[in-house]
Design an enzyme around this catalytic site. Sequence first.
Site, PDB file in Angstrom:
ATOM      1  CB  SER A 245      -0.978  -0.019   1.106  1.00 45.24           C
ATOM      2  OG  SER A 245      -0.100   0.331   2.290  1.00 45.24           O
ATOM      3  CE  LYS A 246      -1.574   6.806  -2.928  1.00 49.12           C
ATOM      4  NZ  LYS A 246      -2.643   7.731  -3.024  1.00 49.12           N
ATOM      5  NE  ARG A 247       0.497   0.628   5.869  1.00 47.05           N
ATOM      6  CZ  ARG A 247       0.971  -0.845   6.044  1.00 47.05           C
ATOM      7  NH1 ARG A 247       2.260  -0.812   6.735  1.00 47.05           N
ATOM      8  NH2 ARG A 247       0.366  -1.814   5.532  1.00 47.05           N
ATOM      9  CG  HIS A 248       4.551  -0.996   1.754  1.00 47.76           C
ATOM     10  ND1 HIS A 248       3.208  -1.582   1.795  1.00 47.76           N
ATOM     11  CD2 HIS A 248       5.020  -1.761   2.942  1.00 47.76           C
ATOM     12  CE1 HIS A 248       2.998  -2.554   2.727  1.00 47.76           C
ATOM     13  NE2 HIS A 248       4.228  -2.636   3.473  1.00 47.76           N
ATOM     14  N   GLY A 249       5.466   3.260   0.152  1.00 48.03           N
ATOM     15  CA  GLY A 249       5.939   4.301  -0.851  1.00 48.03           C
ATOM     16  C   GLY A 249       5.362   4.182  -1.948  1.00 48.03           C
TER      17      GLY A 249
END
Length: 474
Positions: A245-249
């Site tokens: 997800s966006k949390r990972h970049g």
Amino acid sequence: MTQTMTVRFAPSPTGYLHVGGARTAIFNWLFARSIGGRFLLRIEDTDRQRSSDAMTREILDGLRWLGVDWDEEPVIQSERIERHHDECLRLLKEGKAYWCYCTQEELDAKRETAEAAGGAFLYDGTCRSLTEEQHATHRAEGRSRVLRFRVPEGRTVFNDIVHDETSFSNEEIDDFVILRSDGTPTYMMAVVVDDHDMGITHVLRGDDHLSNTPKQFMLYRTLGYETPQFGHLPLILGSDKKRLSKRHGATSVGEFQQRGYLPEAMFNFLALLGWSPGDDREVMSTDDLVEAFDIRRVLKKSSVFDEDKLLWMNGQHIRLLEDDDLFRRLLRHRPVELDEVPDEDFLRIVPLMKERLALLPEFFSTTEYFREDPQTYDETGIAKRWKAGTGALLSGLLPKLAASDFTAAALETLIREHAEAESVGAGKLIHPIRLALTGSTASPSLFDMMEVLGRDTCVRRIESALEHISEPDS
Ligand code: GLU
């Protein structure tokens, strides 16, 4: 007549092209191209509120950038609502679907009760067998209604290309809605009618759709359609093994494009997320991948999106490009402040930098020394490379440089011979010279770089550096 193998990618234009979506598109595309089948697109834009034309364009641009082309005009799902509606009414007429008048409040209350008792809510069939009279009463009350599919008894079993035999008890599946109260079809219905009408023979999509498949499988059967083969691709996880997800970049294909990744590298990297050619090849062209692709080798287990690996792969694909092709792609990342620099100045360093680049913009951000003399020198480099004796070594080299014909080969011989004559290792010259010429400790091959910089620049920079190299008091 045997049917042409036909697959599709069916994005919802409610967001950008996610790497997970792109991977699904790539697997479908590789499958079609490797067996001479058709690859179609369907834009699932029935959620009018959240869908946008801008997103559709973005998704199509992303696919084009990756080299994923499609065989016919994309099918726009929202233009087919009437057809979905007709098929819903056919099911109603055949007694395979029924009107349900339960209100949202009634359903919510039942859901709460079920959840409070620790269970999941399944529609309880309140409206499954209403009499004509009951229908009439509900209608007279002005209740709105949805159409529910009458789930048959038994089990739904299908042979998934990736997961093999997959079986669901129909008891776990409630009578799901196929037509909303506003007359629009649900995803579940639209996807089945469209896949049938488009002649889709294989549905390859993410594992997150696995729970939809028994419902769709039942709809195929009940509608009298031939069922396609299903294949559910393993999820893509972030480095922490949680769903990417966006949390990972970065997760959008467009973002990777902007950062200076090559489409070939992105394609190659995504093709290897959940699939392998069966040997140890990793860096593969799109043609290689088409040739090697075999759907039976899709892995069951999730794969991790390792951005370091993508970075490495990008470097590998950069090295495979012809210099002029690389230059053409580099120009798209050229910063405006370097607009005035003549193309030739960049072109001559392309072969040198090609071996070192991981991302395209680095070509501009790490090569200032090719255009300007260094103003400062790396501190750690000074401490490590400019030692007692360095000044004398360089001073002794200067007249030799002045006399050299300044080809990389001649420079290498000259510098190595000078080191030998002075009884030091060649590194005692190479590293200090690199620092003097670039102000930094990293650069392409010193000799190649010196040839490109030319005699005057090299001599001038070494002379300037000598002013900064302190010699111990004699
Ligand atoms: N539109 C769905 C999605 O974006 C895909 C539907 C499907 O592949 O069946 O997830």
